[in-house]
Every structure is written in C-alpha cells, then in structure tokens.
Design an enzyme around this catalytic site. Structure first.
Site, PDB file in Angstrom:
ATOM      1  CE1 TYR A 154      27.039  42.367  38.727  1.00 51.76           C
ATOM      2  CE2 TYR A 154      24.982  43.645  40.031  1.00 51.76           C
ATOM      3  CZ  TYR A 154      26.022  42.352  40.065  1.00 51.76           C
ATOM      4  OH  TYR A 154      26.081  41.246  40.525  1.00 51.76           O
TER       5      TYR A 154
ATOM      6  NE  ARG B 237      16.534  61.662  14.058  1.00 51.37           N
ATOM      7  CZ  ARG B 237      17.042  60.362  15.058  1.00 51.37           C
ATOM      8  NH1 ARG B 237      18.067  60.101  14.604  1.00 51.37           N
ATOM      9  NH2 ARG B 237      16.442  60.048  16.216  1.00 51.37           N
TER      10      ARG B 237
ATOM     11  N   GLY C  30      32.191  45.732  28.924  1.00 48.58           N
ATOM     12  CA  GLY C  30      33.012  45.453  29.946  1.00 48.58           C
ATOM     13  C   GLY C  30      32.090  44.799  30.477  1.00 48.58           C
TER      14      GLY C  30
ATOM     15  CE1 TYR D 112      25.383  59.715  16.632  1.00 52.69           C
ATOM     16  CE2 TYR D 112      25.463  60.041  14.158  1.00 52.69           C
ATOM     17  CZ  TYR D 112      25.342  59.541  15.072  1.00 52.69           C
ATOM     18  OH  TYR D 112      24.540  58.305  14.849  1.00 52.69           O
TER      19      TYR D 112
ATOM     20  CE  LYS E 186      31.230  61.804  30.456  1.00 49.97           C
ATOM     21  NZ  LYS E 186      30.731  62.571  31.955  1.00 49.97           N
TER      22      LYS E 186
ATOM     23  CB  THR F 140      16.120  54.506  11.027  1.00 49.46           C
ATOM     24  OG1 THR F 140      17.100  53.413  10.176  1.00 49.46           O
ATOM     25  CG2 THR F 140      14.789  53.281  11.278  1.00 49.46           C
TER      26      THR F 140
END
Ligand code: NAD
Length: 320
Positions: free
Chosen positions: A61, A185, A101, A144, A90, A174
């Site tokens: 919110y 990475r 939402g 993922y 999640k 990137t």
C-alpha cells in the site's frame, strides 16, 4: 509522473531511479535489500525521491496517487536465485501480484522486468519475442525462469481481464557500474578476478555465447518502453554476440593482465547461445544500443578499479 520502483536499490533499479528523476518524475523505491544495497541509492539527494524498506511479496500500500509501477524486485544472478530459490519464486509470483494490484488500485501503468531467461536454453538464435523458449521447470534455474514466465502470464491476464496498461521488458544480460563484484555474473566475476591477479574462470569450453548490453543503453530502452504503448513483450539487449572465451580475452586485455583462463564444468541448463532479436525494439521504440561491448567493459573496469564496490556483500535476509 509519480513512479513506484520495486527493486530500486539493485543494479538496474538504481540506474532507472536516476533516469526517472533526471526526467523530472517522482520516484518511490520499495526494496528489501536482499540482493541490492543502500549504497546504490545513497547518492540520491533529491526531494522527489523516497526509499521504503519492504518485502513486496507482502501486501503493498502506498499513500497518494501513483502513475506508473515498475516491478524490478527479484534476485537476478544465478548465485542469488539458487541461494534464495523460494524467495525468487515468491517475488516473481506473489510480488508481481502485489505490484499489479497496486497499479490496478491506483489506475497506474505497469512495467514488468522480465528476462531473456524465459527463452531458456534456446533452440533458435537470435531469439525473437514470438519464440516460446526451452525451459526446464524442474532444473535449478527453473525457480527464476518459471517465476518470470508466470509473471509475464499474470501481467497479460491483468491487461486482458482488467484492461490494464501494461508492458513487458525481456531484458538480456546487462552490465555496468553498481554490479556486485561477488554476484557470480560473468562480467563482474571476470573483471574482479583479473584485477586481483587471479585466473579467469570460464564455464565449459567457453564457446557458449552471450550478448552484453551496457547499462545506459538498457535504461534508455526501458524508459522508452515505459513511455510507449506496446503491450506485448519487447526484447531489450545488445545483439553483439560473443563467445564467453572472447569476452574473457577482452577483459584480460582491458585490465592489462596476463592471468590464465581456466575452465570449470558447465552449470546445469546453462544456455549455449544467447542473442536478442531487437527488430521490434527498433520498430516500436526507435531504440538500439549505442555503446559497444568494449566501450562498456572499459567503463566498468574503471569503476571496479576505483574500488567503488569494495567489500559490498549481499544482505541476504531470509531464505524462505
Ligand atoms: P539486483 O539483484 O541488483 O536487483 C534486484 C533488487 O530487488 C535488489 O535490490 C533486491 O534487494 C530487490 N528485491 C529482491 N526481492 C525483493 C522483495 N521480495 N521485495 C523487495 N525487493 C526485493 O538485480 P538486477 O540485475 O538489478 O535485476 C533487476 C531486475 O531486472 C530483476 O527483476 C531481474 O530479473 C531483471 N533482469 C536483469 C538482468 C540483468 O542483466 N541485470 C537481465 C534480465 C532481467
């Protein structure tokens, strides 16, 4: 516009925050600092900027009007998402649901940071947006890839069912300043090995390919996508495709180092080729990358040389 940017303390998100502020928008970053770091946004002294330390898989919110939600929260490097597999699922599912939402409640636009990993280990090269991919749902990277595929499906459902104004960016590899030296990475790992005088580790025989996009080009493409009317996914990446061996050689040259390159076993489901087809981005966004890999790597090497990233550790909070 008043923008909500989830994951804004991360690598891509913090550069996007800079871009939206520079373009005159208000930016509220919501981030739980699990893989990002407060130092990525510590330089922002703008009164139009706000940071909220919060996990976006919980109810979201925000007071007042919101014009656009950019959902970038998610672990993004294989080391991170394999250490936090459930959190990754999640944030791609519940987090995307909460972010959608919020946009719906505020009548705001929405942009999902999706990934070239939705193409998995692709059977076509380069990958156009209408290629459906080759992903193992049960492999270690599935947490993922499938989270992002679910996030895309959810975004399209909100568009179709609630008539929401949505965007899907399929972001290809990137790189640039503010990556963590230890995030596993390719680019930060090789650069930091070279700068420390250690052997460069290349997985497999190094013939697998990667296409690397410099951060300023990526941010420009993402900004154009947010401002466009394109609902269907758009690839944003640099089509300059190089073998991992060639990238390692280039980093060795740019760091003036003569360390050896050693090979380690290829991780499970590692893509053998990766290259974006960016015809659509050229057509609908009038965008293409401007910075060559060599120029981008030079800038990134200089940033790491300045030690800007020393000692930065991921602040893994929970591994639910
Ligand atoms: P990053 O790890 O630097 O940033 C991700 C940010 O999300 C971090 O600041 C982290 O703390 C935050 N976060 C994670 N889970 C959260 C949660 N539950 N609640 C709130 N914040 C949370 O990674 P990045 O490279 O900046 O990637 C940003 C986004 O772009 C990700 O969604 C990633 O999947 C996508 N992407 C990045 C690349 C790339 O090459 N960097 C490529 C494809 C897609």
């Amino acid at each position: 516009m008043r923008i909500i940017l989830t994951g804004g303390a991360g690598f891509l998100g913090s550069h996007l925050a800079d871009k939206f502020l520079t373009e005159g928008h208000d930016v509220i970053v919501i981030d739980n600092l699990s893989t990002g770091h407060a130092s990525n946004i510590a330089h922002i002294k703008n009164p139009r900027f706000q940071f909220i330390h919060y996990d976006v898989t919980n109810y979201l919110y925000v007071d007042g009007s919101v014009d656009f939600v950019l959902h970038f929260a998610s672990p993004a490097s294989p080391i991170d998402y394999m250490q936090m597999p459930i959190q990754t699922l999640k944030v791609g599912s519940l987090g995307t649901h909460k972010a959608l939402g919020l946009s719906k409640a505020k009548g705001a636009g929405f942009l999902l940071a999706s990934t070239s990993e939705v193409y998995g280990d692709p059977l076509v090269n380069p990958q156009p947006e209408d290629y459906w991919g080759n992903v193992s749902p049960v492999g270690p990277r599935g947490v993922y890839d499938e989270a992002k595929r679910f996030a895309e499906a959810l975004t399209m459902a909100y568009h179709r069912y609630h008539n929401m104004n949505t965007r899907i960016a399929r972001i290809f590899n990137t790189f640039g300043p503010r990556m963590r030296a230890n995030d596993g990475r390719l680019v930060p790992t090789l650069i930091n090995q070279a700068l420390r005088g250690e052997a460069l580790t290349v997985f497999g025989d190094g013939s697998q390919t990667r296409s690397l996009c410099y951060i300023t080009d990526q941010v420009d493409g993402l900004y154009r996508l947010a401002m466009s009317n394109e609902i269907e996914p758009v690839n944003i990446g640099n089509p300059e495709e190089l073998s991992v061996n060639a990238i390692a050689e280039m980093i060795r040259r740019l760091t003036d180092s003569d360390v050896p390159i050693i090979h380690k076993p290829l991780p499970v489901d590692d893509p053998k080729v990766r290259r974006p087809d960016i015809k659509k981005a050229r057509r609908v966004l009038n965008w293409e990358p401007k910075i060559s890999i060599e120029e981008g790597l030079t800038k990134t090497v200089n940033w790491f040389k300045k030690g800007s990233n020393k000692g930065l550790q991921p602040l893994v909070q929970s591994r639910r």
